[in-house]
Structure formats: structure tokens, C-alpha cells
Design an enzyme around this catalytic site. Structure first.
Site, short mmCIF file in Angstrom:
data_model
loop_
_atom_site.label_atom_id
_atom_site.label_comp_id
_atom_site.label_asym_id
_atom_site.label_seq_id
_atom_site.Cartn_x
_atom_site.Cartn_y
_atom_site.Cartn_z
N ASN A 171 73.23 -32.50 105.09
CA ASN A 171 72.10 -33.39 105.40
C ASN A 171 72.08 -34.54 104.40
OD1 ASN A 171 70.87 -32.36 107.74
ND2 ASN A 171 70.03 -30.65 106.57
N ASN A 172 73.16 -34.68 103.63
CA ASN A 172 73.26 -35.77 102.66
C ASN A 172 73.55 -37.08 103.42
OD1 ASN A 172 74.57 -37.66 100.92
ND2 ASN A 172 74.87 -36.02 99.42
N GLN A 173 72.55 -37.98 103.45
CA GLN A 173 72.65 -39.19 104.26
C GLN A 173 73.79 -40.09 103.80
OE1 GLN A 173 71.21 -39.86 107.12
NE2 GLN A 173 70.18 -37.88 106.97
N HIS A 174 74.03 -40.10 102.49
CA HIS A 174 75.11 -40.93 101.95
C HIS A 174 76.47 -40.46 102.49
CE1 HIS A 174 77.27 -43.36 99.00
NE2 HIS A 174 78.03 -42.30 98.81
N ARG A 188 87.14 -37.12 97.25
CA ARG A 188 86.53 -37.03 98.58
C ARG A 188 87.19 -38.03 99.55
NH1 ARG A 188 82.08 -35.80 96.93
NH2 ARG A 188 81.65 -37.91 96.25
N ASP A 203 83.40 -29.08 100.04
CA ASP A 203 82.93 -28.57 98.76
C ASP A 203 83.77 -29.24 97.67
OD1 ASP A 203 81.04 -27.00 97.40
OD2 ASP A 203 82.52 -25.46 96.98
P1 IMP Z 1 79.29 -31.08 96.44
O1 IMP Z 1 80.17 -29.93 96.82
O2 IMP Z 1 79.70 -32.38 97.09
O3 IMP Z 1 77.83 -30.78 96.61
O4 IMP Z 1 79.51 -31.34 94.87
C1 IMP Z 1 79.26 -30.36 93.89
C2 IMP Z 1 78.86 -31.02 92.58
O5 IMP Z 1 80.00 -31.75 92.08
C3 IMP Z 1 77.75 -32.05 92.74
O6 IMP Z 1 76.51 -31.52 92.48
C4 IMP Z 1 78.11 -33.10 91.71
O7 IMP Z 1 77.49 -32.76 90.51
C5 IMP Z 1 79.59 -32.98 91.56
N1 IMP Z 1 80.27 -34.06 92.28
C6 IMP Z 1 80.80 -34.00 93.53
N2 IMP Z 1 81.39 -35.15 93.85
C7 IMP Z 1 81.22 -35.96 92.78
C8 IMP Z 1 81.61 -37.31 92.53
O8 IMP Z 1 82.22 -38.00 93.34
N3 IMP Z 1 81.26 -37.80 91.33
C9 IMP Z 1 80.58 -37.08 90.39
N4 IMP Z 1 80.18 -35.84 90.58
C10 IMP Z 1 80.50 -35.27 91.78
#
Ligand code: IMP
Length: 194
Positions: A9-12, A178, A69
Site C-alpha cells: 500500500n506504499n503509494q511511492h 529495487r 522485500d
Molecule cells: P522494504 O522491504 O522495502 O519494506 O524495506 C525494508 C527496510 O529496508 C525499510 O524499512 C528501509 O529501512 C530499508 N530500505 C529499503 N529500501 C531502501 C532504500 O532504497 N534506501 C534506504 N533504505 C531502504
């Protein structure tokens, strides 16, 4: 047009993904399919968590789906915070607390090498696939810049002179974990969307 759910649900993240996928698929969020519960992420690997989220949506809601993830792996900390990056400083703590703890745990350490890794799991038409993207870099001794999110101010990619927090979104996406994983997903969807 074919529909696919992005388990977020992350809009970005959603708008970034919609812009890249274009008109090949209609990308639905979790809220748009009526999924308002917290999906378990209890695996001990990035791949395990991405698969867990994608399978949950497929089994409970029936949609083709992808989920991501991400973790930050720091060599001097044996790969920590890794799969626990979002809650490194404990439940309920934010990115500032996570970053502060990371810098504290690296005090006096000369090996600052680290990498961000993203795994995207896709379940589509009875097939399950994963796509991985990574970016090598180092953890800076003090935060540099205030753009981006998460650990961005302390992560400097090897191919950049500045931290992620000082880069434009476009420049960051072109080399980020990503961005790289997403482009692999897009390549697959582009050739399998009919
Ligand atoms: P998620 O799996 O995308 O929710 O990322 C897990 C955690 O990794 C997040 O809470 C951020 O703290 C960190 N994180 C993920 N992607 C990035 C990024 O591109 N830059 C900095 N921190 C990130």
C-alpha cells in the site's frame, strides 16, 4: 487489460511501478482488492518474505501478484541488519533509530562495505518466479543528505560520489537494488503479458 496485484500500500512504490509497467498490466494495490490486514513476513530470508506475501494474496484473494522485500547487508556485522532492516532498532522504531544503531554498531570499524538487496516474487498463471537486484556500496561514518528514505543518508553506492540521500530519484533508480530487480520483473512481464 490483465490485472496484477502489487502486495503493497506504499503509494511511492505503486506509482513508480505503474509508471514502469505502463499499459501492459493494470497494477492493483492491496487496498484496491480489499486486503487491509497485515500480511505475515516471518521468514528469515528476503526471498522467503517476498514469496510469503505473494502466496498469501494468491491463495486468499485469487489474484496474480508480485511482492518485494529489501535488506541492507553490512559485511562487518555478519550481514546484519539484512532481512530485519525495517525493525533493526526494535519494533515501533523508525528509520532514524535504525540508522543511529547501525552507526553505533560500526563505530571504530574500518570495513564499511555493504549492499542493498531486493527480491521480488511473482506468482502469475501458475508460475512462481523471483527476481533479485543488488547495489554494492559503503556505510558512511555520518549521514550525508536528507533526501530519500530509510538508510539512504548513510549508504554511498560504489558508483556514486554521494549518498543515496543526495541523488535524484531517477539517478537512484538507475543503479538501485529495487530498480535493478524491478527491471528484471518488467523484462519478464513484457515478454509474458499476452
Ligand atoms: P522494504 O522491504 O522495502 O519494506 O524495506 C525494508 C527496510 O529496508 C525499510 O524499512 C528501509 O529501512 C530499508 N530500505 C529499503 N529500501 C531502501 C532504500 O532504497 N534506501 C534506504 N533504505 C531502504
Amino acid at each position: 487489460m490483465r490485472e496484477i496485484v502489487f502486495a503493497t500500500n506504499n503509494q511511492h512504490k505503486l506509482s513508480e511501478m505503474r509508471a514502469i509497467i505502463g499499459d501492459r498490466f493494470t497494477v492493483r494495490s492491496l487496498a484496491e482488492i480489499g486486503c487491509h490486514e497485515d500480511i505475515p513476513e516471518t521468514a528469515d530470508t528476503l526471498e522467503g518474505n517476498a514469496l510469503m506475501k505473494a502466496r498469501y494474496v494468491k491463495e486468499k484473494y485469487g489474484y496474480d501478484c508480485f511482492a518485494d522485500d529489501t535488506g541492507l547487508m553490512v559485511d562487518a556485522l555478519g550481514g546484519a541488519p539484512g532481512v530485519y532492516s525495517a525493525r533493526y532498532a526494535g519494533p515501533g522504531h523508525d528509520s532514524v533509530a535504525n540508522t543511529r544503531l547501525l552507526l553505533k554498531n560500526l563505530e571504530g570499524t574500518t570495513d564499511r562495505s555493504a549492499r542493498f538487496v531486493t527480491v521480488i516474487a511473482l506468482i502469475m498463471g501458475g508460475e512462481t518466479l523471483t527476481f533479485e537486484g543488488a547495489v554494492e556500496g559503503e556505510i558512511l561514518p555520518v549521514p550525508d543528505g536528507d533526501g530519500g528514505f530509510g538508510y539512504d543518508p548513510v549508504f554511498k553506492p560504489r558508483e556514486s560520489a554521494v549518498s543515496f540521500a543526495r541523488m535524484s530519484a531517477e539517478d537512484k533508480n538507475s543503479i538501485s537494488h529495487r530498480g535493478r530487480a524491478t527491471r528484471k520483473l518488467i523484462d519478464y512481464l513484457s515478454t509474458n503479458s499476452i
